[in-house]
Each structure stands twice: as structure tokens, then as C-alpha cells.
Motif scaffolding. Structure first.
Motif, PDB file in Angstrom:
ATOM      1  N   ILE A  80       0.845  -1.198   0.000  1.00 40.41           N
ATOM      2  CA  ILE A  80       0.000   0.000   0.000  1.00 40.41           C
ATOM      3  C   ILE A  80       0.883   1.252   0.000  1.00 40.41           C
ATOM      4  O   ILE A  80       1.760   1.405   0.855  1.00 40.41           O
ATOM      5  CB  ILE A  80      -0.929   0.014   1.234  1.00 40.41           C
ATOM      6  CG1 ILE A  80      -1.872  -1.182   1.178  1.00 40.41           C
ATOM      7  CG2 ILE A  80      -1.719   1.318   1.300  1.00 40.41           C
ATOM      8  CD1 ILE A  80      -2.708  -1.357   2.429  1.00 40.41           C
ATOM      9  N   SER A  81       0.634   2.119  -0.948  1.00 41.15           N
ATOM     10  CA  SER A  81       1.428   3.336  -1.060  1.00 41.15           C
ATOM     11  C   SER A  81       0.660   4.588  -0.646  1.00 41.15           C
ATOM     12  O   SER A  81       1.207   5.692  -0.663  1.00 41.15           O
ATOM     13  CB  SER A  81       1.920   3.506  -2.503  1.00 41.15           C
ATOM     14  OG  SER A  81       0.812   3.547  -3.408  1.00 41.15           O
ATOM     15  N   SER A  82      -0.596   4.441  -0.258  1.00 37.48           N
ATOM     16  CA  SER A  82      -1.422   5.592   0.119  1.00 37.48           C
ATOM     17  C   SER A  82      -0.843   6.287   1.351  1.00 37.48           C
ATOM     18  O   SER A  82      -0.371   5.616   2.276  1.00 37.48           O
ATOM     19  CB  SER A  82      -2.853   5.143   0.425  1.00 37.48           C
ATOM     20  OG  SER A  82      -3.397   4.405  -0.640  1.00 37.48           O
ATOM     21  N   LYS A  86      -6.679   3.325   4.754  1.00 31.65           N
ATOM     22  CA  LYS A  86      -8.065   3.180   5.194  1.00 31.65           C
ATOM     23  C   LYS A  86      -8.306   1.735   5.636  1.00 31.65           C
ATOM     24  O   LYS A  86      -8.118   0.798   4.860  1.00 31.65           O
ATOM     25  CB  LYS A  86      -9.033   3.551   4.074  1.00 31.65           C
ATOM     26  CG  LYS A  86      -9.022   5.022   3.686  1.00 31.65           C
ATOM     27  CD  LYS A  86     -10.037   5.298   2.577  1.00 31.65           C
ATOM     28  CE  LYS A  86     -11.453   5.010   3.021  1.00 31.65           C
ATOM     29  NZ  LYS A  86     -12.446   5.340   1.950  1.00 31.65           N
ATOM     30  N   ASP A 145      -8.453   0.091   2.114  1.00 31.40           N
ATOM     31  CA  ASP A 145      -7.186  -0.549   1.753  1.00 31.40           C
ATOM     32  C   ASP A 145      -7.084  -1.935   2.390  1.00 31.40           C
ATOM     33  O   ASP A 145      -6.644  -2.892   1.754  1.00 31.40           O
ATOM     34  CB  ASP A 145      -5.999   0.316   2.211  1.00 31.40           C
ATOM     35  CG  ASP A 145      -5.944   1.647   1.483  1.00 31.40           C
ATOM     36  OD1 ASP A 145      -5.908   1.632   0.235  1.00 31.40           O
ATOM     37  OD2 ASP A 145      -5.939   2.688   2.157  1.00 31.40           O
TER      38      ASP A 145
END
Length: 217
Positions: A80-82, A86, A145
Motif C-alpha cells: 500500500i502506497s497511500s 483506510k 485498503d
């Protein structure tokens, strides 16, 4: 006077009683999560948990279950790169997983949503934070996510259907603590909580291992 059956409880141990059908649980008094007793117990637990939550950087002993959860979460985070992750914590109770993950990943930013019954949500609203909230449902359109589902599916009458909904709402699914039996069919039980915890009982499934794994393929 109620015509429902009275449950026999052990003073300190959780009891499991096999049922003929899920609906049979309705014949007994005090069954289900939607009760003021359960909501009050959650409120008291949250009060202790959030008032005693230690500094995330403080050294402490790690339990085996916590180590398993953290390892799985670390694997999910790797993809996950966010900037803000979430998380949908389905049946996340009073937020123990939230606090645990925050301790182990202090540099990550989360937007953590716990889904619980309406009664529990109302009692736990005072403990919400900028990155933590409780709500009574979720929408696949929100696209999380990570979805965390620890020891929850067996307490839902249609748990497999709910699992598919959770998969639709999230990129990564962390599924844990699901009772799997070496039986050809799923078996319904009644889980009877001892009064030393609180007075309650819940219907629950023991899933057929072969059927459960087949539904995931």
C-alpha cells in the motif's frame, strides 16, 4: 412471563452447546449481541483500554495472537502506497486491534473504521478520535485498503455472504480466528458467556473446513 428456556451457565468458563439449527438460539433468554448488557460491557472495556493505553514507543511484552496480527498487517501494508491507510475493522469491538497496530506502526497514518452493532456504536462514540470511528455498517463504494475480520464471521447467520461483501469493499482482507471443523456440513452452536464476564449468549457457526475453503476459491 417469558416462555423462553433458561440457559445453564458455568461461573467462570465459556460453554458451547450444539444446536439443531441457528434459529433454535431464539428459544433461549438473553441471546444476541443487541443488548444493553453487552453494550455497557463494551463501554466499560473501552474506558479501561483507552485510559490505560501506553505510550506507543514504550517497550512491552507481545502476545502470540498480537504477533500474528501484526505480521499479517505488515505484509498487507507492504503493498500500500497511500499516505493514509483506510482500514475497515469489521466487528472490531472496543478497538484493541487499532491500538495494537498504532503501537507497532507509529509512522503510518490510518483512517480506522470499526463496524459494530448500533447499540455498541452509540456507547463507544465518546472514544472516537480523528483517525478512529465506530459505525453500524459499511459501503463497498468506500473502498478500504485493508479489511480486518478477527473472530467475527462465525457469529453471523450468513457469515459467508458477509465475507464476500467485505472482499468487495477492500483491497486486502485479513481473516483470522475462524473455527473450522472436519465435518461435511456447518454446525450451529450456542456460546454461553460466564457471568464473571457478563451475562450473554451468542449463536455461532463451526464451519465445515472443506466447504469454507471451497467458498474462498
Amino acid at each position: 412471563m417469558s416462555s423462553k428456556k433458561i440457559l445453564q451457565r458455568h461461573p467462570t468458563s465459556i460453554l458451547w452447546m450444539e444446536l439443531n439449527a441457528w434459529s433454535e438460539a431464539d428459544e433461549y433468554e438473553g441471546v444476541g449481541y443487541k443488548s444493553s448488557v453487552v453494550a455497557q460491557s463494551y463501554h466499560e472495556s473501552a474506558s479501561r483500554l483507552f485510559s490505560l493505553a501506553p505510550d506507543p514507543g514504550a517497550p512491552r511484552e507481545v502476545t502470540a495472537l498480537e504477533q500474528h496480527d501484526v505480521s499479517a498487517f505488515a505484509s498487507a501494508l507492504a503493498s500500500i502506497s497511500s499516505p493514509v491507510v483506510k482500514v475497515l475493522d469489521f466487528g472490531g469491538s472496543v478497538g484493541k486491534t487499532y491500538l495494537s497496530i498504532k503501537k507497532f506502526f507509529p509512522t503510518h497514518r490510518f483512517q480506522w473504521t470499526i463496524v459494530e452493532t448500533q447499540e455498541v456504536v452509540e456507547r463507544l462514540k465518546p472514544f472516537e478520535r480523528s483517525d478512529l470511528s465506530w459505525q453500524a455498517g459499511f459501503s463497498a463504494a468506500d473502498r478500504y485498503d485493508i479489511c480486518v475480520c478477527n473472530g467475527v464471521l462465525q457469529y453471523l447467520e450468513r457469515g459467508i455472504s458477509k465475507l464476500f461483501e467485505l472482499q468487495e469493499a477492500s483491497r486486502t482482507m485479513l481473516l483470522n480466528r475462524v473455527p473450522l471443523l472436519e465435518t461435511p456440513t456447518d454446525i450451529p452452536f450456542l456460546q454461553i458467556v460466564p457471568p464473571t464476564i457478563y451475562t450473554a449468549a451468542y449463536p455461532a457457526w463451526g464451519f465445515s473446513k472443506s466447504r469454507f475453503l471451497s467458498s474462498l476459491s
